[in-house]
Motif scaffolding. Sequence first.
Motif, PDB file in Angstrom:
ATOM      1  N   MET A 135      36.736  55.136  66.888  1.00 61.56           N
ATOM      2  CA  MET A 135      36.218  54.695  68.178  1.00 61.56           C
ATOM      3  C   MET A 135      35.822  55.887  69.043  1.00 61.56           C
ATOM      4  SD  MET A 135      38.137  52.581  71.248  1.00 61.56           S
ATOM      5  CE  MET A 135      39.200  53.981  71.657  1.00 61.56           C
ATOM      6  N   MET A 136      36.638  56.939  69.040  1.00 63.88           N
ATOM      7  CA  MET A 136      36.362  58.118  69.873  1.00 63.88           C
ATOM      8  C   MET A 136      34.967  58.681  69.587  1.00 63.88           C
ATOM      9  SD  MET A 136      40.135  59.835  69.484  1.00 63.88           S
ATOM     10  CE  MET A 136      39.676  61.435  70.163  1.00 63.88           C
ATOM     11  N   ALA A 137      34.577  58.702  68.311  1.00 64.01           N
ATOM     12  CA  ALA A 137      33.276  59.254  67.934  1.00 64.01           C
ATOM     13  C   ALA A 137      32.121  58.368  68.385  1.00 64.01           C
ATOM     14  CB  ALA A 137      33.220  59.465  66.423  1.00 64.01           C
ATOM     15  N   LEU A 138      32.387  57.093  68.656  1.00 63.59           N
ATOM     16  CA  LEU A 138      31.319  56.175  69.052  1.00 63.59           C
ATOM     17  C   LEU A 138      30.965  56.272  70.528  1.00 63.59           C
ATOM     18  CD1 LEU A 138      32.165  52.902  67.084  1.00 63.59           C
ATOM     19  CD2 LEU A 138      30.399  54.601  66.571  1.00 63.59           C
ATOM     20  N   PHE A 139      31.823  56.863  71.346  1.00 63.38           N
ATOM     21  CA  PHE A 139      31.517  56.997  72.769  1.00 63.38           C
ATOM     22  C   PHE A 139      30.443  58.061  72.983  1.00 63.38           C
ATOM     23  CE2 PHE A 139      35.544  54.725  73.419  1.00 63.38           C
ATOM     24  CZ  PHE A 139      35.149  53.840  74.418  1.00 63.38           C
ATOM     25  N   GLN A 161      30.563  60.705  75.004  1.00 61.83           N
ATOM     26  CA  GLN A 161      31.072  62.073  75.136  1.00 61.83           C
ATOM     27  C   GLN A 161      32.529  62.155  74.696  1.00 61.83           C
ATOM     28  OE1 GLN A 161      30.426  62.838  79.355  1.00 61.83           O
ATOM     29  NE2 GLN A 161      28.516  63.931  78.927  1.00 61.83           N
ATOM     30  N   LEU A 162      32.898  63.330  74.204  1.00 62.06           N
ATOM     31  CA  LEU A 162      34.286  63.627  73.860  1.00 62.06           C
ATOM     32  C   LEU A 162      34.629  64.982  74.469  1.00 62.06           C
ATOM     33  CD1 LEU A 162      35.934  63.219  70.331  1.00 62.06           C
ATOM     34  CD2 LEU A 162      36.647  64.948  71.965  1.00 62.06           C
ATOM     35  N   ALA A 163      35.593  65.004  75.371  1.00 63.24           N
ATOM     36  CA  ALA A 163      36.045  66.246  75.994  1.00 63.24           C
ATOM     37  C   ALA A 163      37.294  66.730  75.263  1.00 63.24           C
ATOM     38  CB  ALA A 163      36.348  66.026  77.471  1.00 63.24           C
ATOM     39  N   THR A 164      37.221  67.910  74.650  1.00 67.22           N
ATOM     40  CA  THR A 164      38.358  68.450  73.909  1.00 67.22           C
ATOM     41  C   THR A 164      39.374  69.077  74.852  1.00 67.22           C
ATOM     42  OG1 THR A 164      37.042  70.454  73.515  1.00 67.22           O
ATOM     43  CG2 THR A 164      37.070  68.797  71.783  1.00 67.22           C
ATOM     44  N   ALA A 165      40.517  69.474  74.310  1.00 60.55           N
ATOM     45  CA  ALA A 165      41.618  69.954  75.138  1.00 60.55           C
ATOM     46  C   ALA A 165      41.272  71.212  75.920  1.00 60.55           C
ATOM     47  CB  ALA A 165      42.847  70.194  74.262  1.00 60.55           C
ATOM     48  N   ASP A 166      40.306  71.988  75.443  1.00 59.67           N
ATOM     49  CA  ASP A 166      39.923  73.207  76.152  1.00 59.67           C
ATOM     50  C   ASP A 166      38.876  72.948  77.240  1.00 59.67           C
ATOM     51  OD1 ASP A 166      37.629  72.700  74.720  1.00 59.67           O
ATOM     52  OD2 ASP A 166      37.641  74.585  73.586  1.00 59.67           O
ATOM     53  N   GLY A 167      38.531  71.685  77.464  1.00 63.07           N
ATOM     54  CA  GLY A 167      37.593  71.334  78.509  1.00 63.07           C
ATOM     55  C   GLY A 167      36.146  71.236  78.068  1.00 63.07           C
ATOM     56  N   THR A 168      35.857  71.584  76.824  1.00 62.69           N
ATOM     57  CA  THR A 168      34.480  71.493  76.322  1.00 62.69           C
ATOM     58  C   THR A 168      34.084  70.024  76.145  1.00 62.69           C
ATOM     59  OG1 THR A 168      34.755  73.575  75.128  1.00 62.69           O
ATOM     60  CG2 THR A 168      32.896  72.187  74.492  1.00 62.69           C
ATOM     61  N   MET A 222      40.616  64.405  75.614  1.00 59.51           N
ATOM     62  CA  MET A 222      41.890  64.802  75.014  1.00 59.51           C
ATOM     63  C   MET A 222      42.830  65.313  76.107  1.00 59.51           C
ATOM     64  SD  MET A 222      41.624  64.133  71.824  1.00 59.51           S
ATOM     65  CE  MET A 222      43.206  64.878  71.358  1.00 59.51           C
ATOM     66  N   GLN A 223      44.124  65.087  75.921  1.00 56.05           N
ATOM     67  CA  GLN A 223      45.123  65.569  76.854  1.00 56.05           C
ATOM     68  C   GLN A 223      46.325  66.102  76.096  1.00 56.05           C
ATOM     69  OE1 GLN A 223      45.535  61.903  79.095  1.00 56.05           O
ATOM     70  NE2 GLN A 223      47.291  61.249  77.868  1.00 56.05           N
ATOM     71  N   GLN A 224      47.149  66.877  76.786  1.00 51.50           N
ATOM     72  CA  GLN A 224      48.311  67.493  76.139  1.00 51.50           C
ATOM     73  C   GLN A 224      49.424  66.488  75.896  1.00 51.50           C
ATOM     74  OE1 GLN A 224      48.348  70.611  74.999  1.00 51.50           O
ATOM     75  NE2 GLN A 224      46.267  70.946  75.784  1.00 51.50           N
ATOM     76  N   HIS A 250      48.082  58.135  69.942  1.00 57.35           N
ATOM     77  CA  HIS A 250      46.943  58.985  70.300  1.00 57.35           C
ATOM     78  C   HIS A 250      47.254  59.842  71.517  1.00 57.35           C
ATOM     79  CE1 HIS A 250      45.608  56.234  73.637  1.00 57.35           C
ATOM     80  NE2 HIS A 250      46.154  55.314  72.855  1.00 57.35           N
ATOM     81  N   TYR A 251      46.496  60.938  71.623  1.00 54.12           N
ATOM     82  CA  TYR A 251      46.647  61.906  72.703  1.00 54.12           C
ATOM     83  C   TYR A 251      45.432  61.894  73.640  1.00 54.12           C
ATOM     84  CZ  TYR A 251      50.828  64.333  70.969  1.00 54.12           C
ATOM     85  OH  TYR A 251      52.113  64.656  70.599  1.00 54.12           O
ATOM     86  N   SER A 252      44.564  60.947  73.514  1.00 47.40           N
ATOM     87  CA  SER A 252      43.369  60.913  74.349  1.00 47.40           C
ATOM     88  C   SER A 252      43.354  59.645  75.191  1.00 47.40           C
ATOM     89  CB  SER A 252      42.111  60.991  73.484  1.00 47.40           C
ATOM     90  OG  SER A 252      41.962  59.811  72.712  1.00 47.40           O
ATOM     91  N   ARG A 253      42.454  59.640  76.189  1.00 51.28           N
ATOM     92  CA  ARG A 253      42.222  58.446  76.999  1.00 51.28           C
ATOM     93  C   ARG A 253      40.712  58.246  77.118  1.00 51.28           C
ATOM     94  NH1 ARG A 253      40.708  60.524  81.930  1.00 51.28           N
ATOM     95  NH2 ARG A 253      41.393  62.668  82.333  1.00 51.28           N
ATOM     96  N   CYS A 254      40.293  57.020  77.290  1.00 47.56           N
ATOM     97  CA  CYS A 254      38.857  56.769  77.394  1.00 47.56           C
ATOM     98  C   CYS A 254      38.522  56.161  78.744  1.00 47.56           C
ATOM     99  CB  CYS A 254      38.362  55.885  76.251  1.00 47.56           C
ATOM    100  SG  CYS A 254      38.910  54.180  76.315  1.00 47.56           S
ATOM    101  N   GLU A 255      37.337  56.504  79.234  1.00 50.42           N
ATOM    102  CA  GLU A 255      36.805  55.956  80.482  1.00 50.42           C
ATOM    103  C   GLU A 255      35.477  55.283  80.136  1.00 50.42           C
ATOM    104  OE1 GLU A 255      36.414  59.321  82.993  1.00 50.42           O
ATOM    105  OE2 GLU A 255      38.564  59.754  83.036  1.00 50.42           O
ATOM    106  N   THR A 256      35.397  53.985  80.383  1.00 53.10           N
ATOM    107  CA  THR A 256      34.209  53.230  80.000  1.00 53.10           C
ATOM    108  C   THR A 256      33.987  52.066  80.954  1.00 53.10           C
ATOM    109  OG1 THR A 256      33.169  51.933  78.234  1.00 53.10           O
ATOM    110  CG2 THR A 256      35.563  51.831  78.385  1.00 53.10           C
ATOM    111  N   ALA A 257      32.727  51.696  81.101  1.00 54.93           N
ATOM    112  CA  ALA A 257      32.395  50.533  81.918  1.00 54.93           C
ATOM    113  C   ALA A 257      32.620  49.228  81.172  1.00 54.93           C
ATOM    114  CB  ALA A 257      30.935  50.632  82.368  1.00 54.93           C
ATOM    115  N   LEU A 258      32.846  49.312  79.876  1.00 55.34           N
ATOM    116  CA  LEU A 258      33.082  48.101  79.087  1.00 55.34           C
ATOM    117  C   LEU A 258      34.384  47.425  79.514  1.00 55.34           C
ATOM    118  CD1 LEU A 258      32.175  49.289  75.467  1.00 55.34           C
ATOM    119  CD2 LEU A 258      30.875  47.682  76.893  1.00 55.34           C
ATOM    120  N   ARG A 259      34.364  46.137  79.603  1.00 54.99           N
ATOM    121  CA  ARG A 259      35.586  45.377  79.874  1.00 54.99           C
ATOM    122  C   ARG A 259      36.239  45.006  78.545  1.00 54.99           C
ATOM    123  NH1 ARG A 259      36.155  43.103  84.891  1.00 54.99           N
ATOM    124  NH2 ARG A 259      37.360  41.378  83.994  1.00 54.99           N
TER     125      ARG A 259
END
Length: 448
Positions: free
Chosen positions: A335-339, A341-348, A362-364, A387-396
């Motif tokens: 699912m992460m790859a389908l969004f 954008q993906l922000a890695t732990a270093d902020g990229t 991604m988060q620590q 998982h160590y990440s969170r997603c932000e989406t307009a999808l309900r």
Amino acid sequence: MSSITACCPAVLVAAPASGQGKTTVAAALARLHARQGRRVRVFKCGPDFLDPHWLALASGAPVHQLDLWMTGEADCMARLHAAAQEADLIVIEGVMGLFDGTPSAADLAQRFGLPVLAVIDASAMAGTFGALAYGLQHYRPGLRWAGVLANRVASERHAQMLQEGLREPDQWRGALMRNPALSLPERHLGLVAASEVGDALARLDAAADALAATPLGRMGVAELQDWGVEFPAPAVPTAAPVDAPLVGTTIAVARDAAFCFLYAANLDCLRALGAQLVFFSPLADAALPPCDAVWLPGGYPELHAAALGANHGLCDSLRAHATQGRPIWAECGGMMALFEQLATADGTVHAMWGLLPGRVTMQQRLAALGPQQLDLDGQALRGHTFHYSRCETALRPAARSRRPGAPNAAGEGEALYVQGPVRASYFHAYFPSNPALVARLFSAGGVA
């Protein structure tokens, strides 16, 4: 399947906590006996994608999960019975501490009469080792006991002190000395998969060699009979429906270093449903193979975000697949790859495939962990989340998973996002828990 009871030596490798060395000892035990020509079958207690990579390499056979809730008691019984018919030794690696979780490794051991071998990291203790071993053995009446092994021991003198601290000397199964060569590499979600480690088999052989010098490693055929367990045949077969609703359906399954969280039982389940499976690499392939449906399992897209995002050919192929109304089931890393954008732990921030609107970050800190159940169209599919990440989406969310025993409206589980024929969630599904529902997930228009 045979209706007779099958008997086989078996042992559950447990510990007082995570990080004690269960995987190393279980893999070393499997490797040692496999090298001696015995047929070894290994299982992993509880949800886990990574330890099985090492256990399968050690034993030379597929590794399945055993969990009284996620996979179910009947599924556990069927797999253990089948293994006992063909194996000389069954090794089961526990999960977390022996009594941690509901159900726990101790619950599994008690249900099937499995002898328990305790592995204790003794690097920072002496006399307390005996108290801990005694407590593990006697905390719950009725557990069969296979003894205790000291891990990460400093010296022969240290090992002697540990052995002398035991209330019951015959429970001593030896000591493994502290040795970095025996450790298995880790990252944020657990062990690094064996396929990514160039000297993986050498590490297992080194661990097996070290174990061979202990009383545990010197156990022969006669001694192993003390671990004999009778596994009755399951009363009801757990196979997929006989009508095989996915006959004629080709499912493309992503499988490479970025998408490696695949239960062997899930693949078996799809095949039993009649599907033909073809595998592809989102890291290397510029297009999907010809297929009717796609499965994007979990893994480490965050470690390969730049390469995945740059694979525009595969992105276009996935988009065309979805435009044609063909199903895509994506879980966690998939699912992460389908969004977008993906922000890695270093902020990229990496541009991804964009079939779903939004960003994954991604988060620590661990974001979610534990068993989950997804209810769809009045049916339940069991699995887990980690998982160590969170997603932000307009999808309900079209639905949410829930913890075992939680009410349907608890709202605390993982969101299921639906975008056309795409269904995506952090939820990892265990397909054999509901093969009929899984068949609908991979069929066009199969789930509302």
